[in-house]
Write a protein that holds these residues in place. Structure first.
Motif, mmCIF file in Angstrom:
data_model
loop_
_atom_site.group_PDB
_atom_site.id
_atom_site.type_symbol
_atom_site.label_atom_id
_atom_site.label_comp_id
_atom_site.label_asym_id
_atom_site.label_seq_id
_atom_site.Cartn_x
_atom_site.Cartn_y
_atom_site.Cartn_z
ATOM 1 N N UNK A 20 0.835 -1.204 0.000
ATOM 2 C CA UNK A 20 0.000 0.000 0.000
ATOM 3 C C UNK A 20 0.866 1.249 0.000
ATOM 4 N N UNK A 21 1.915 1.253 0.798
ATOM 5 C CA UNK A 21 2.836 2.398 0.818
ATOM 6 C C UNK A 21 3.509 2.563 -0.538
ATOM 7 N N UNK A 22 3.946 1.446 -1.122
ATOM 8 C CA UNK A 22 4.569 1.513 -2.447
ATOM 9 C C UNK A 22 3.616 2.106 -3.466
ATOM 10 N N UNK A 23 2.362 1.697 -3.434
ATOM 11 C CA UNK A 23 1.390 2.220 -4.388
ATOM 12 C C UNK A 23 1.150 3.712 -4.196
ATOM 13 N N UNK A 24 1.053 4.142 -2.947
ATOM 14 C CA UNK A 24 0.832 5.572 -2.682
ATOM 15 C C UNK A 24 1.996 6.393 -3.218
ATOM 16 N N UNK A 25 3.222 5.941 -2.948
ATOM 17 C CA UNK A 25 4.388 6.682 -3.428
ATOM 18 C C UNK A 25 4.434 6.691 -4.964
ATOM 19 N N UNK A 26 4.159 5.548 -5.584
ATOM 20 C CA UNK A 26 4.175 5.480 -7.051
ATOM 21 C C UNK A 26 3.118 6.404 -7.650
ATOM 22 N N UNK A 27 1.949 6.474 -7.032
ATOM 23 C CA UNK A 27 0.896 7.345 -7.550
ATOM 24 C C UNK A 27 1.272 8.818 -7.406
ATOM 25 N N UNK A 28 1.922 9.174 -6.297
ATOM 26 C CA UNK A 28 2.405 10.549 -6.141
ATOM 27 C C UNK A 28 3.440 10.874 -7.218
ATOM 28 N N UNK A 29 4.364 9.947 -7.454
ATOM 29 C CA UNK A 29 5.390 10.154 -8.478
ATOM 30 C C UNK A 29 4.764 10.275 -9.859
ATOM 31 N N UNK A 30 3.787 9.438 -10.133
ATOM 32 C CA UNK A 30 3.081 9.491 -11.415
ATOM 33 C C UNK A 30 2.435 10.856 -11.617
ATOM 34 N N UNK A 31 1.861 11.380 -10.584
ATOM 35 C CA UNK A 31 1.117 12.656 -10.685
ATOM 36 C C UNK A 31 2.041 13.859 -10.765
ATOM 37 N N UNK A 32 3.160 13.828 -10.037
ATOM 38 C CA UNK A 32 3.958 15.038 -9.831
ATOM 39 C C UNK A 32 5.277 15.083 -10.591
ATOM 40 N N UNK A 89 8.972 2.519 -13.064
ATOM 41 C CA UNK A 89 7.557 2.325 -13.354
ATOM 42 C C UNK A 89 7.310 0.973 -14.028
ATOM 43 N N UNK A 90 8.290 0.486 -14.769
ATOM 44 C CA UNK A 90 8.168 -0.864 -15.325
ATOM 45 C C UNK A 90 8.076 -1.883 -14.201
ATOM 46 N N UNK A 91 8.933 -1.749 -13.192
ATOM 47 C CA UNK A 91 8.893 -2.653 -12.046
ATOM 48 C C UNK A 91 7.590 -2.499 -11.266
ATOM 49 N N UNK A 92 7.113 -1.265 -11.124
ATOM 50 C CA UNK A 92 5.841 -1.057 -10.437
ATOM 51 C C UNK A 92 4.717 -1.787 -11.163
ATOM 52 N N UNK A 93 4.741 -1.760 -12.496
ATOM 53 C CA UNK A 93 3.738 -2.498 -13.254
ATOM 54 C C UNK A 93 3.876 -4.004 -13.040
ATOM 55 N N UNK A 94 5.107 -4.515 -13.072
ATOM 56 C CA UNK A 94 5.304 -5.947 -12.876
ATOM 57 C C UNK A 94 4.820 -6.404 -11.503
ATOM 58 N N UNK A 95 4.918 -5.517 -10.518
ATOM 59 C CA UNK A 95 4.468 -5.862 -9.172
ATOM 60 C C UNK A 95 2.965 -5.732 -8.981
ATOM 61 N N UNK A 96 2.312 -4.867 -9.771
ATOM 62 C CA UNK A 96 0.898 -4.561 -9.518
ATOM 63 C C UNK A 96 -0.031 -4.858 -10.689
ATOM 64 N N UNK A 97 0.516 -4.878 -11.921
ATOM 65 C CA UNK A 97 -0.269 -4.964 -13.154
ATOM 66 C C UNK A 97 -1.210 -3.771 -13.313
ATOM 67 N N UNK A 98 -0.825 -2.653 -12.726
ATOM 68 C CA UNK A 98 -1.584 -1.406 -12.857
ATOM 69 C C UNK A 98 -1.200 -0.754 -14.184
ATOM 70 N N UNK A 99 -2.160 -0.645 -15.086
ATOM 71 C CA UNK A 99 -1.883 -0.143 -16.433
ATOM 72 C C UNK A 99 -1.366 1.295 -16.419
ATOM 73 N N UNK A 100 -1.699 2.060 -15.406
ATOM 74 C CA UNK A 100 -1.199 3.435 -15.330
ATOM 75 C C UNK A 100 0.322 3.454 -15.223
ATOM 76 N N UNK A 101 0.874 2.506 -14.493
ATOM 77 C CA UNK A 101 2.320 2.454 -14.326
ATOM 78 C C UNK A 101 2.994 2.027 -15.635
ATOM 79 N N UNK A 102 2.374 1.116 -16.360
ATOM 80 C CA UNK A 102 2.922 0.711 -17.654
ATOM 81 C C UNK A 102 2.882 1.880 -18.639
ATOM 82 N N UNK A 103 1.798 2.619 -18.664
ATOM 83 C CA UNK A 103 1.707 3.771 -19.554
ATOM 84 C C UNK A 103 2.768 4.816 -19.213
ATOM 85 N N UNK A 104 3.031 5.006 -17.926
ATOM 86 C CA UNK A 104 4.078 5.948 -17.517
ATOM 87 C C UNK A 104 5.443 5.472 -17.998
#
Length: 275
Positions: free
Chosen positions: A79-91, A138-153
């Motif tokens: 959950x912490x990893x996802x929050x940080x990744x989402x902040x990075x994605x946004x900012x 972000x590639x690693x974040x996608x591999x860990x979550x399969x969240x398409x937003x991270x793959x697009x980033x």
């Protein structure tokens, strides 16, 4: 701590089954959790004036947290990893696909305060190793979550990075640096090659592998010192655009790691220590 432990104790546990190394890796994940600010980010540094500083490099640390959740069944790490990744994605990611090195947030509110140039050429420029951290992170974040937003980033950053590879396959320290004085940072190229090869496996897009091969060929053709008399392999690594004292056009040891990882990926033998 993600860099240090995943590639040492984490590797020992993954490859050799060393139970103490596994415990040490989970301990490192707990230490990384302690750096989390619940306003939305993992703090980068300890200075009293840096309470709200976040760096793009930290995307590479998140796999330590995702791994801890898989190992323990405790969802808080992921959950912490996802929050940080989402902040990075946004900012951090700009419209053209380049990324910032440092963003400062208000540690009390989580509001964005300002961008800092960091190890790049200037405010708003494009420090190449930061682009590589974002691409692979972000590639690693996608591999860990399969969240398409991270793959697009990851793909957006990859397009920017690929467009800025030099004709000889090498990587400028900053993609927006002035042309008068050459500064190359081949660690960026080695890291990006690793991320691009993973993206090719995920997406099946051949242009990612083509770009990775161009980067690796550039390193092998121009910047590898295989002699036994020198302590490292990869040459022309630059730590920071404005700080030659930190190392300019020299070997920086973790560049060798990413070169070897890229070669292992191309050979089909990479154990993928990040996961």
């Amino acid at each position: 701590v993600g860099f240090m432990y995943l590639l040492s104790a984490g590797a020992d546990y993954k490859l050799n089954g060393n139970e103490q190394a596994g415990v040490d890796t989970l301990h490192a994940a707990a230490l990384l959790m302690n750096r989390f600010n619940p306003k939305g980010f993992i703090r980068a540094w300890n200075g009293p004036e840096q309470k709200g500083f976040v760096i793009i490099d930290c995307m590479m640390n998140l796999s330590l947290l995702y791994r801890a959740s898989r190992e323990t069944g405790d969802p808080r790490f992921a959950a912490v990893a996802n929050i940080h990744a989402e902040t990075t994605l946004r900012e951090f990611i700009r419209e053209n696909g380049s990324v910032s090195h440092i963003i400062e947030f208000d540690p009390e509110t989580g509001a964005r305060v300002r961008e800092h140039a960091g190890q790049g050429c200037a405010l708003g420029s494009s420090w190449s190793r930061g682009q590589a951290w974002g691409l692979y992170g972000f590639t690693l974040a996608y591999l860990n979550t399969r969240d398409e937003r991270f793959l697009q980033a990851a793909e957006k950053i990859a397009a920017w990075f690929t467009a800025n590879i030099r004709p000889d396959g090498l990587t400028d320290c900053d993609f927006m640096q002035p042309p008068e004085e050459e500064r190359i940072d081949n660690i960026a190229g080695a890291i990006a090659a690793c991320g691009l090869l993973e993206l090719e496996k995920i997406t099946g897009k051949p242009e990612h592998r083509t770009a990775a091969e161009k980067l690796v060929d550039g390193l092998l053709d121009h910047c590898c010192d295989w002699s036994a008399e020198t302590p490292g392999i990869l040459t022309k690594c630059t730590a920071s655009y404005h700080d030659d004292g930190a190392g300019r056009h020299t070997n920086i040891v973790y560049g060798d790691y990413f070169l070897v990882e890229a070669l292992a990926k191309l050979a089909g033998t990479d154990p993928m220590l990040w996961l």
